[in-house]
Enzyme design. Structure first.
Site, PDB file in Angstrom:
ATOM      1  N   CYS A 270       0.869  -1.184   0.000  1.00 54.43           N
ATOM      2  CA  CYS A 270       0.000   0.000   0.000  1.00 54.43           C
ATOM      3  C   CYS A 270       0.901   1.229   0.000  1.00 54.43           C
ATOM      4  CB  CYS A 270      -0.967  -0.022   1.179  1.00 54.43           C
ATOM      5  SG  CYS A 270      -0.173  -0.049   2.800  1.00 54.43           S
ATOM      6  N   ARG A 275      -2.233  -0.507   5.370  1.00 50.05           N
ATOM      7  CA  ARG A 275      -3.435  -1.063   4.753  1.00 50.05           C
ATOM      8  C   ARG A 275      -3.185  -2.465   4.199  1.00 50.05           C
ATOM      9  NH1 ARG A 275      -4.800   4.069   0.995  1.00 50.05           N
ATOM     10  NH2 ARG A 275      -2.538   4.341   1.259  1.00 50.05           N
TER      11      ARG A 275
END
Length: 320
Positions: A270, A275
């Site tokens: 990410c 994330r």
């Protein structure tokens, strides 16, 4: 006389059993809620289970949010940790996971012990909490549970909050000697990666970041790593309501629709590995994928190295 003694013994036993109305630490091993068909719930706890959990000296609740949010309101007895506490600040860019020594020093300062069970929550759909889970998993510390839905789900279930700050004694925390880096990938791994029918490079950012339109703070360029597939991490949770993970079936359908199936090797990234840690948790813990690695440095590190290729679909116009 003998039958009367037997009857009296049975009655005493029955009354004693009836008095044990409160579950103790066993609630972590035997949840009262029904899981949504997940491959494993070893590292997941529901708000309902946490609410009935008795206070225990070997349970530590970790509030993984910015300190200013923690000071306003948090779960009772929670300890505050934030991203900057678990980052290696020796790199010219941010986001790389902290060393063993830094984690041990932090946990010792916060009074966390080797035998403690950690329950981690955030207010971002377990995205931030997953990063701490992933780092500890790499270092072989397995006594971790993520609160499903975090603060959103907790308050939805009537969970109480407080602004009281807990005091604690220091400890001598040591990570296990047996590291487990099976979920870890670094820059060298991604540079040598060959994306083919059996290997997927999964970008878990937003569409604007993937296309190159948006360049977040910390990145040196906008765009993506070549040959990436996009699937926003937030698709895995009920983002607009409880922020809890979707069911096993919905999650499996979601990833398989992108060709991300269990027999393939999946490398996830990410912006800074946060994330993508969430997606790593979903794939490995909730769905049972066996070949998943999270790229620690992610886009911040890749974009910093100007000699590395990138792909863009548009001119970068949005900055943060």
């Amino acid at each position: 006389m003998t039958w009367r003694i037997k009857m009296l013994s049975l009655l005493i036993c029955f009354v004693s059993c009836k008095k044990r109305t409160k579950p103790h630490y066993d609630v972590l091993k035997k949840p009262v809620t029904t899981p949504l068909g997940y491959y494993s719930t070893k590292h997941l706890i529901e708000s309902e289970d946490l609410k009935v959990l008795n206070t225990s000296s070997n349970i530590k609740i970790i509030d993984f949010r910015k300190p200013e949010a923690f000071l306003k309101a948090h779960l009772d007895h929670a300890i505050n940790i934030w991203r900057t506490d678990i980052e290696d600040d020796t790199f010219p860019y941010k986001g790389i996971m902290a060393s063993r020594a830094k984690i041990e020093a932090l946990f010792s300062k916060l009074g966390i012990k080797n035998e403690d069970e950690l329950i981690i929550y955030d207010e971002n759909g377990a995205c931030d909490a997953s990063r701490l889970w992933w780092i500890l998993k790499n270092y072989g510390f397995d006594n971790v549970k993520i609160l499903n839905g975090g603060l959103t789900a907790w308050e939805h279930k009537g969970g109480a909050l407080t602004s009281d700050i807990m005091s604690y004694n220091t400890s001598s925390f040591r990570l296990p000697s047996n590291e487990n880096m099976s979920l870890y990938a670094d820059l060298k791994d991604i540079k040598s990666l060959v994306v083919d029918d059996n290997t997927i490079l999964l970008d878990t950012r937003t569409g604007n970041e993937f296309s190159g339109k948006r360049q977040k703070r910390g990145a040196s360029r906008g765009g993506r790593i070549p040959n990436s597939v996009l699937l926003d991490w937030a698709e895995a949770i009920e983002f607009n309501t409880t922020k809890k993970f979707k069911s096993y079936k919905d999650l499996l359908d979601l990833y398989e629709s992108k060709g991300i199936t269990k027999e393939k090797k999946v490398y996830v990234y990410c912006h800074s590995g946060v994330r993508s840690a969430h997606t790593t948790f979903v794939l490995t813990e909730l769905l049972g994928y066996k070949n998943v690695k999270n790229y620690d440095g992610s886009w911040i590190e890749w974009s910093y190295n100007k000699d590395l290729p990138i792909e863009q679909d548009t001119i970068t116009t949005l900055f943060k």
